[in-house]
Design a protein around this motif. Structure first.
Motif, PDB file in Angstrom:
ATOM      1  N   ALA A  89      -1.531  11.743 -14.004  1.00 47.42           N
ATOM      2  CA  ALA A  89      -2.249  11.512 -12.751  1.00 47.42           C
ATOM      3  C   ALA A  89      -2.509  10.031 -12.509  1.00 47.42           C
ATOM      4  CB  ALA A  89      -3.570  12.282 -12.758  1.00 47.42           C
ATOM      5  N   LYS A  90      -2.605   9.256 -13.572  1.00 44.86           N
ATOM      6  CA  LYS A  90      -2.870   7.830 -13.415  1.00 44.86           C
ATOM      7  C   LYS A  90      -1.642   7.032 -12.977  1.00 44.86           C
ATOM      8  CE  LYS A  90      -6.648   7.596 -16.785  1.00 44.86           C
ATOM      9  NZ  LYS A  90      -7.110   6.993 -18.060  1.00 44.86           N
ATOM     10  N   LEU A  91      -0.468   7.618 -13.089  1.00 38.18           N
ATOM     11  CA  LEU A  91       0.752   6.890 -12.736  1.00 38.18           C
ATOM     12  C   LEU A  91       0.868   6.731 -11.229  1.00 38.18           C
ATOM     13  CD1 LEU A  91       3.271   8.603 -15.193  1.00 38.18           C
ATOM     14  CD2 LEU A  91       1.999   6.469 -15.513  1.00 38.18           C
ATOM     15  N   ARG A  92       1.351   5.575 -10.839  1.00 38.12           N
ATOM     16  CA  ARG A  92       1.565   5.309  -9.419  1.00 38.12           C
ATOM     17  C   ARG A  92       2.950   5.793  -9.006  1.00 38.12           C
ATOM     18  NH1 ARG A  92      -2.377   2.061  -7.441  1.00 38.12           N
ATOM     19  NH2 ARG A  92      -3.668   0.951  -8.981  1.00 38.12           N
ATOM     20  N   PRO A  93       3.165   6.050  -7.692  1.00 40.01           N
ATOM     21  CA  PRO A  93       4.479   6.535  -7.240  1.00 40.01           C
ATOM     22  C   PRO A  93       5.572   5.496  -7.455  1.00 40.01           C
ATOM     23  CG  PRO A  93       3.069   6.023  -5.367  1.00 40.01           C
ATOM     24  CD  PRO A  93       2.198   5.951  -6.572  1.00 40.01           C
ATOM     25  N   ASN A  94       6.785   5.958  -7.673  1.00 39.81           N
ATOM     26  CA  ASN A  94       7.923   5.071  -7.927  1.00 39.81           C
ATOM     27  C   ASN A  94       8.475   4.491  -6.626  1.00 39.81           C
ATOM     28  OD1 ASN A  94       7.969   5.540 -10.751  1.00 39.81           O
ATOM     29  ND2 ASN A  94       9.013   7.496 -10.404  1.00 39.81           N
ATOM     30  N   PRO A  95       8.953   3.259  -6.669  1.00 42.65           N
ATOM     31  CA  PRO A  95       9.624   2.692  -5.492  1.00 42.65           C
ATOM     32  C   PRO A  95      11.032   3.290  -5.338  1.00 42.65           C
ATOM     33  CG  PRO A  95       9.696   1.140  -7.303  1.00 42.65           C
ATOM     34  CD  PRO A  95       8.868   2.288  -7.774  1.00 42.65           C
ATOM     35  N   THR A  96      11.575   3.137  -4.150  1.00 44.16           N
ATOM     36  CA  THR A  96      12.929   3.620  -3.855  1.00 44.16           C
ATOM     37  C   THR A  96      13.817   2.422  -3.500  1.00 44.16           C
ATOM     38  OG1 THR A  96      12.061   5.718  -3.038  1.00 44.16           O
ATOM     39  CG2 THR A  96      14.311   5.135  -2.401  1.00 44.16           C
ATOM     40  N   LEU A  97      14.974   2.330  -4.115  1.00 41.99           N
ATOM     41  CA  LEU A  97      15.922   1.251  -3.870  1.00 41.99           C
ATOM     42  C   LEU A  97      17.149   1.830  -3.168  1.00 41.99           C
ATOM     43  CD1 LEU A  97      16.481  -1.764  -4.310  1.00 41.99           C
ATOM     44  CD2 LEU A  97      17.622  -1.148  -6.474  1.00 41.99           C
ATOM     45  N   GLU A  98      17.528   1.214  -2.047  1.00 40.46           N
ATOM     46  CA  GLU A  98      18.621   1.732  -1.225  1.00 40.46           C
ATOM     47  C   GLU A  98      19.728   0.672  -1.088  1.00 40.46           C
ATOM     48  OE1 GLU A  98      16.912   2.690   2.492  1.00 40.46           O
ATOM     49  OE2 GLU A  98      15.623   4.311   1.709  1.00 40.46           O
ATOM     50  N   VAL A 146      -6.925  18.055  -1.802  1.00 44.02           N
ATOM     51  CA  VAL A 146      -6.163  18.643  -0.687  1.00 44.02           C
ATOM     52  C   VAL A 146      -6.444  17.882   0.603  1.00 44.02           C
ATOM     53  CG1 VAL A 146      -5.930  20.705   0.753  1.00 44.02           C
ATOM     54  CG2 VAL A 146      -5.967  20.924  -1.732  1.00 44.02           C
ATOM     55  N   ARG A 147      -7.689  17.528   0.816  1.00 41.37           N
ATOM     56  CA  ARG A 147      -8.034  16.779   2.028  1.00 41.37           C
ATOM     57  C   ARG A 147      -7.374  15.406   2.024  1.00 41.37           C
ATOM     58  NH1 ARG A 147     -14.544  18.154   2.421  1.00 41.37           N
ATOM     59  NH2 ARG A 147     -14.315  20.251   3.353  1.00 41.37           N
ATOM     60  N   ALA A 148      -7.329  14.770   0.850  1.00 50.45           N
ATOM     61  CA  ALA A 148      -6.681  13.459   0.774  1.00 50.45           C
ATOM     62  C   ALA A 148      -5.184  13.586   1.038  1.00 50.45           C
ATOM     63  CB  ALA A 148      -6.933  12.839  -0.596  1.00 50.45           C
ATOM     64  N   GLN A 149      -4.587  14.662   0.569  1.00 51.03           N
ATOM     65  CA  GLN A 149      -3.155  14.863   0.795  1.00 51.03           C
ATOM     66  C   GLN A 149      -2.839  15.264   2.229  1.00 51.03           C
ATOM     67  OE1 GLN A 149      -2.275  17.769  -2.206  1.00 51.03           O
ATOM     68  NE2 GLN A 149      -1.935  16.232  -3.815  1.00 51.03           N
ATOM     69  N   SER A 150      -3.865  15.630   2.982  1.00 52.32           N
ATOM     70  CA  SER A 150      -3.651  16.001   4.377  1.00 52.32           C
ATOM     71  C   SER A 150      -3.624  14.784   5.300  1.00 52.32           C
ATOM     72  CB  SER A 150      -4.763  16.961   4.840  1.00 52.32           C
ATOM     73  OG  SER A 150      -4.809  18.110   4.027  1.00 52.32           O
ATOM     74  N   LYS A 151      -3.955  13.635   4.804  1.00 53.70           N
ATOM     75  CA  LYS A 151      -3.933  12.425   5.609  1.00 53.70           C
ATOM     76  C   LYS A 151      -2.493  11.937   5.787  1.00 53.70           C
ATOM     77  CE  LYS A 151      -8.448  12.271   5.700  1.00 53.70           C
ATOM     78  NZ  LYS A 151      -9.218  12.466   6.944  1.00 53.70           N
ATOM     79  N   PRO A 152      -2.266  11.028   6.750  1.00 48.54           N
ATOM     80  CA  PRO A 152      -0.903  10.525   6.974  1.00 48.54           C
ATOM     81  C   PRO A 152      -0.349   9.816   5.741  1.00 48.54           C
ATOM     82  CG  PRO A 152      -2.316  10.007   8.830  1.00 48.54           C
ATOM     83  CD  PRO A 152      -3.200  10.549   7.765  1.00 48.54           C
ATOM     84  N   ASP A 153       0.947  10.044   5.494  1.00 45.68           N
ATOM     85  CA  ASP A 153       1.650   9.351   4.416  1.00 45.68           C
ATOM     86  C   ASP A 153       2.111   7.989   4.914  1.00 45.68           C
ATOM     87  OD1 ASP A 153       1.385  11.556   2.725  1.00 45.68           O
ATOM     88  OD2 ASP A 153       3.197  12.490   3.533  1.00 45.68           O
ATOM     89  N   VAL A 154       1.921   6.976   4.108  1.00 45.95           N
ATOM     90  CA  VAL A 154       2.306   5.612   4.458  1.00 45.95           C
ATOM     91  C   VAL A 154       3.285   5.095   3.411  1.00 45.95           C
ATOM     92  CG1 VAL A 154       1.522   3.250   4.865  1.00 45.95           C
ATOM     93  CG2 VAL A 154       0.108   5.193   5.609  1.00 45.95           C
ATOM     94  N   THR A 155       4.422   4.593   3.898  1.00 49.11           N
ATOM     95  CA  THR A 155       5.438   4.032   3.003  1.00 49.11           C
ATOM     96  C   THR A 155       5.845   2.662   3.539  1.00 49.11           C
ATOM     97  OG1 THR A 155       6.255   6.249   2.469  1.00 49.11           O
ATOM     98  CG2 THR A 155       7.695   4.374   1.961  1.00 49.11           C
ATOM     99  N   ALA A 156       5.703   1.655   2.697  1.00 50.12           N
ATOM    100  CA  ALA A 156       6.121   0.291   3.071  1.00 50.12           C
ATOM    101  C   ALA A 156       7.558   0.069   2.605  1.00 50.12           C
ATOM    102  CB  ALA A 156       5.185  -0.736   2.449  1.00 50.12           C
ATOM    103  N   TYR A 157       8.339  -0.620   3.436  1.00 47.64           N
ATOM    104  CA  TYR A 157       9.739  -0.836   3.064  1.00 47.64           C
ATOM    105  C   TYR A 157      10.173  -2.226   3.539  1.00 47.64           C
ATOM    106  CZ  TYR A 157      10.783   0.175   7.956  1.00 47.64           C
ATOM    107  OH  TYR A 157      10.822   0.149   9.335  1.00 47.64           O
TER     108      TYR A 157
END
Length: 470
Positions: free
Chosen positions: A101-110, A304-315
């Protein structure tokens, strides 16, 4: 002269019976001597005590010095019980989930390569490399970590509750074993007296002073007592097998207990049931688990409420475009470079986790109802155990101070009357059975008192090693 010899033999046998019976009365009244050496071979300076006719089976199951204590059984069970060991692994699993749970999401390389060669524009092409990273906002990561931390607390409370249940199972089998030990001891004492009486009656039958029927009746009573002892020994062995199962002891290994039911002492109880309820509400692991489950449900709703908020992805993207301009005077290559920054926002229009929110809210209500019911159950368990303990304590006092001594006196009186030929052997057997019933009632009362006291300790949240009584 023959009559005088017969009478002398009878009185000698009677004196032997009185000596054995007096020793039994002293052992019944002196609990301290009984606690130290009731089931072991006694060393005495009296030379007129005959050798016991009954071979006791109690040394196979009891030893005041080398026997195993209650806390030793509990310790071995906590260390060796495989079901408890498997439950402890749930704590490790919960800690692993916390680390995840402490891990942050991985970046995506395209990477993207565009070429016009296949369509006849060999000079045209485009190369793009980009990277994107989800950004956790609205406290999503904190909510996820909090949920995982509460799960660890729930796993630890579950393990403590399993330890409490395991301790309760050990106490149950232990109390049954102690009760069986005492009943066997009582049966063997009465059986010894009957065997001595049988020898005396045999003499009278041989001399023609007593009918063979009385000897047959007494021998039948002896065999009945042997049968009863065998049955009680089977119950004792069953209880010891249960202890071996819980404590992880080999079934073929001998197991001897160190205590007796009339001297076994558990930790001191609170003076009132209200004090015991207060202790239980603070320390019962199963009650703590219901509270943690309520916290888990609440944390799940926040997640669940936090996951219901808009997803933000910087690229960001870097592009390099290559093209060829065809003119009348020739072809001119051209290169363009660009660097792009942006943010992608997922808008929760249709899926707002409506079902997950409703489920989480229902889970909170369930946890609250379970907690309230658990608190009520705790109060009921403690009140019931206190009532049983007080009733058993009064029953023990009545039996020890009144019923048993009077029954012993009655049996002694009936024996004296029988020796002078005023009553039949059946009258003595009936009175002796009353003594056995009284002793069986005392064993049952002592066992119930011990069980009620043990149940109170468990109801207050005791699990694992019990504190030494003051």
């Amino acid at each position: 002269m023959r009559f005088f010899t017969t009478r002398m033999k009878a009185w000698c046998a009677l004196l032997c019976l009185f000596a054995v019976f007096s020793a039994g009365v002293r052992a019944q009244q002196n609990t301290e001597v009984v606690a130290k050496n009731e089931f072991s071979e006694e060393v005495t300076t009296e030379t007129n005590v005959p050798k016991p006719l009954v071979v006791s089976v109690l040394p196979n199951y009891y030893n005041a010095q080398d026997g195993i204590s209650l806390n030793e059984l509990i310790k071995r069970a906590l260390d060796a019980n495989q079901d408890l060991a498997a439950a402890r692994l749930e704590i490790d699993k919960a800690k692993a989930r916390l680390a995840q749970a402490k891990l942050r999401p991985n970046p995506t390389l395209e990477f993207e390569q565009e070429s016009g060669r296949l369509v006849g524009n060999s000079g045209d092409g485009n190369f793009t490399v980009g990277a994107s990273l989800p950004i956790e906002i609205y406290g999503r990561r904190d909510a996820r970590i909090n949920f995982a931390q509460i799960e660890i607390q729930a796993s630890e409370a579950e393990v403590r509750n399993r330890e409490r249940i395991l301790t309760n199972n050990i106490l149950t089998n232990y109390a049954e074993a102690l009760g069986a030990l005492r009943e066997i001891d009582t049966l063997e004492k009465v059986l010894e007296l009957d065997m001595q009486t049988t020898k005396f009656v045999q003499i009278r039958v041989n001399e023609g002073e007593t009918a063979q029927l009385e000897l047959n009746l007494l021998q039948a009573e002896v065999e009945r007592l042997r049968s009863r002892r065998q049955l009680t020994e089977g119950k004792l062995q069953s209880s010891l097998t249960g202890l071996k199962t819980l404590a992880g002891i080999d079934f073929n290994a001998p197991l001897r207990l160190r205590e007796q039911i009339n001297t076994a002492i558990l930790p001191t109880l609170p003076k009132t049931s209200e004090e015991a309820v207060d202790i239980a509400l603070r320390s019962r692991p199963d009650l703590l688990l219901t509270r943690i489950e309520e916290q888990v449900a609440t944390a799940g709703l926040r997640l669940v409420r936090a996951q219901s908020k808009p997803d933000v992805t910087a690229y960001t993207r870097y592009s390099q475009e290559r093209s060829v301009i065809d003119t009348s005077i020739g072809n001119f290559p051209q290169r363009n470079r660009s660097l792009t920054f942006g943010v992608a926002i997922g808008i929760p229009i249709f899926n707002k986790n409506q079902g997950a929110k409703a489920e989480a809210e229902i889970s909170i209500k369930q946890a609250q109802s379970r907690r309230e019911f658990a608190e009520r159950v705790v109060r009921g368990e403690i009140l019931s155990a206190y009532q049983r303990y007080e009733a058993a304590t009064q029953a023990v006092l009545i039996l020890e101070q009144s019923a048993i001594p009077r029954s012993l006196q009655n049996v002694e009186t009936f024996r004296r009357i029988y020796e002078i030929g005023e009553i039949k052997i059946t009258d003595l057997i009936i009175e002796q059975r009353r003594l056995l019933d009284a002793n069986r009632d005392l064993t049952e009362a002592l066992t119930e008192k011990y069980r009620a006291q043990a149940d109170l300790q468990i109801a207050m949240g005791a699990g694992g090693l019990l504190p030494e009584p003051k």
